[in-house]
Design a protein around this motif. Sequence first.
Motif, mmCIF file in Angstrom:
data_model
loop_
_atom_site.group_PDB
_atom_site.id
_atom_site.type_symbol
_atom_site.label_atom_id
_atom_site.label_comp_id
_atom_site.label_asym_id
_atom_site.label_seq_id
_atom_site.Cartn_x
_atom_site.Cartn_y
_atom_site.Cartn_z
ATOM 1 N N VAL A 131 -5.577 9.048 4.677
ATOM 2 C CA VAL A 131 -4.358 8.453 4.133
ATOM 3 C C VAL A 131 -3.791 7.383 5.062
ATOM 4 O O VAL A 131 -3.532 6.260 4.631
ATOM 5 C CB VAL A 131 -3.282 9.537 3.874
ATOM 6 C CG1 VAL A 131 -1.928 8.895 3.573
ATOM 7 C CG2 VAL A 131 -3.717 10.425 2.713
ATOM 8 N N ARG A 164 0.831 -1.206 0.000
ATOM 9 C CA ARG A 164 0.000 0.000 0.000
ATOM 10 C C ARG A 164 0.867 1.259 0.000
ATOM 11 O O ARG A 164 0.561 2.237 -0.696
ATOM 12 C CB ARG A 164 -0.903 0.017 1.251
ATOM 13 C CG ARG A 164 -2.070 -0.969 1.194
ATOM 14 C CD ARG A 164 -2.685 -1.110 2.590
ATOM 15 N NE ARG A 164 -3.782 -2.061 2.640
ATOM 16 C CZ ARG A 164 -5.076 -1.719 2.547
ATOM 17 N NH1 ARG A 164 -5.409 -0.451 2.395
ATOM 18 N NH2 ARG A 164 -6.017 -2.637 2.608
ATOM 19 N N TYR A 165 1.934 1.233 0.785
ATOM 20 C CA TYR A 165 2.763 2.439 0.879
ATOM 21 C C TYR A 165 3.487 2.719 -0.431
ATOM 22 O O TYR A 165 3.565 3.857 -0.881
ATOM 23 C CB TYR A 165 3.751 2.338 2.041
ATOM 24 C CG TYR A 165 4.419 3.658 2.360
ATOM 25 C CD1 TYR A 165 3.659 4.813 2.534
ATOM 26 C CD2 TYR A 165 5.808 3.775 2.463
ATOM 27 C CE1 TYR A 165 4.248 6.039 2.808
ATOM 28 C CE2 TYR A 165 6.408 4.994 2.741
ATOM 29 C CZ TYR A 165 5.621 6.129 2.911
ATOM 30 O OH TYR A 165 6.213 7.342 3.177
ATOM 31 N N HIS A 179 1.101 4.182 -2.687
ATOM 32 C CA HIS A 179 0.809 5.553 -2.258
ATOM 33 C C HIS A 179 1.908 6.509 -2.708
ATOM 34 O O HIS A 179 1.645 7.661 -3.057
ATOM 35 C CB HIS A 179 0.663 5.587 -0.739
ATOM 36 C CG HIS A 179 0.371 6.950 -0.186
ATOM 37 N ND1 HIS A 179 -0.851 7.563 -0.317
ATOM 38 C CD2 HIS A 179 1.163 7.831 0.472
ATOM 39 C CE1 HIS A 179 -0.806 8.758 0.243
ATOM 40 N NE2 HIS A 179 0.399 8.949 0.724
ATOM 41 N N ASP A 221 -6.088 4.313 3.936
ATOM 42 C CA ASP A 221 -5.352 3.914 2.736
ATOM 43 C C ASP A 221 -4.119 3.073 3.065
ATOM 44 O O ASP A 221 -3.842 2.083 2.394
ATOM 45 C CB ASP A 221 -4.916 5.146 1.936
ATOM 46 C CG ASP A 221 -6.105 5.925 1.398
ATOM 47 O OD1 ASP A 221 -7.242 5.414 1.526
ATOM 48 O OD2 ASP A 221 -5.915 7.027 0.864
#
Length: 489
Positions: free
Chosen positions: A420, A55-56, A59, A424
């Motif tokens: 975020v 995910r990071y 992102h 996220d």
Amino acid sequence: MKSALYLYNTISRKKEMFEPLAPPFVGMYVCGPTVYSEAHLGHARPAVTFDLLYRYLMHLGYQVRYVRNITDVGHLENEVDDSGEDKISRKARQENLEPMEVVQKYMNSYHTAMEKLNTLPPSIEPRATGHIIEQQQLAERLISKGYAYEVNGSVYFDVEKYDSMHSYGILSGRVLEDMRANSRALEGQDEKRGQFDFALWKKASPDHIMRWPSKWSDGFPGWHLECSVMSTKYLGDTFDIHGGGMDLIFPHHECEIAQSTASQGHSPVRYWVHNNMVTINGQKMARSFGNFITLEELFTGSHKMLVQAYSPMTIRFFMLQAHYRSTLDFSNEALLAASLGLQKLLTAERTLASLKPSDESTADIRGLSKKCYDAMNDDLNTPVAIAQLFDAVRIINLVNDGKEKLSAADITSVKELFKVFVHDLFGLKAGESVGNDKLAGVLQLLLDMRQEAKARQEWSVSDRIRDRLSELGITVKDRKDGCDWEITA
RNA sequence: GGUCGGUUGGCCGAGUGGCUAGGCAUCGGUCUGCAAAACCGGGUACGGCGGUUCGAAUCCGCCACCGACCUCCA
């Protein structure tokens, strides 16, 4: 890019700045489960850790190909045991199932649990049985290069030979000579030339169920071959990240390096990332200790060591509250603490949604976002990032109490911060809402009637509604202005 | 025995050579018909012994203890 991400690379034992081989693309391979039993607590740690990394990276703007394998050829249960039965075969025999039925059953269990933990599915989920031919090809290549040999229909990797040309043990810090000095020779027959040689192809005994034809014998691929084959097949000869549990460093990942280096001259992996293990009440989780907990047992509270059920989000939050390279100890007390902490965080977010903006801000919330990014960039330091979020929680509550003020712009940026990081990146989501609007409507009716009863000071009526709902697992929360409710059980 | 990592307040768990991590629990308070929920606030810490330093929980050495791996393991 927000700023430089540093990851701890097991092979250099240092945090290194992450620079993909071919930006904006990132290739990440993570060792998945061997599907011969229910998904357990140990499976959750790498799944959550690498889900976070996945995910990071996305992102940060990378285009990530995340490959996580399913091992559906059971590794040998006992190498010394000449019966050479593997885990899946054994399970199939015990449960009177086809091996593929065993695989399917537990793969489904794994997927269900992973979904509950809100981990994103990988881009490719390759299975060992789907890559038998490629594994045979790699074994053949290693033979032709002189790094492997055939004995009685089985093929072994020649560790001594490899060590003389390259260096065996660079990932785990082992030295072959020391290993020799410190281990007793195994008793009995062994068709291997060297005691540290490992199988690339294993001839199947007559009653071994899982088997494939090959030029050497009817048999099955060795332990470490599948990951070498599947990682490079989908990510290329060199790829960015290889992940997995720390217990896989030796021998599994060490052997992967040896196989790939022997076959293509170099290791395919640029960054080795390993998560630490889970302990239960300070002890390693193992079947033999009787503290083996499946994820389903955790979610339902059905294991005898658990005093209650813990939601998947509680498990996820609990894992994120510790750094991924620390051992993480599970206990009822710690899980309960995590569950309450998560509730506090999510409650504050609801408060945030209804916050009244002021003309100016008295609380300083700028800087929180940067601190969160800094923490993430420092080898995914989620506990520090979460601490920042709790700072935000305190400010939200103070504003809600009228003790601090936030401007509309600042409120928006706190909302963005939560979106975020909480959602996220950390993948946390609010608990189940009511299954349907009708229930919500009925509840509202009941609570309205309770408010009216309270207004008339008919305490027995209002208390009865509250108590009966509580018995059903619905907690009524009186507030200054009306009341709120939550499903707590 | 070998390799690696760890020892932080009642519990979990971060971190840095000097500046409050954070969560849970506890205590005090606000709120409340009662209770719960919610909120605010306070206290308690860095395994032992030496050393380096103006200053170390943070660096070095020794000791003790714990754990992981060395066999399949997430």
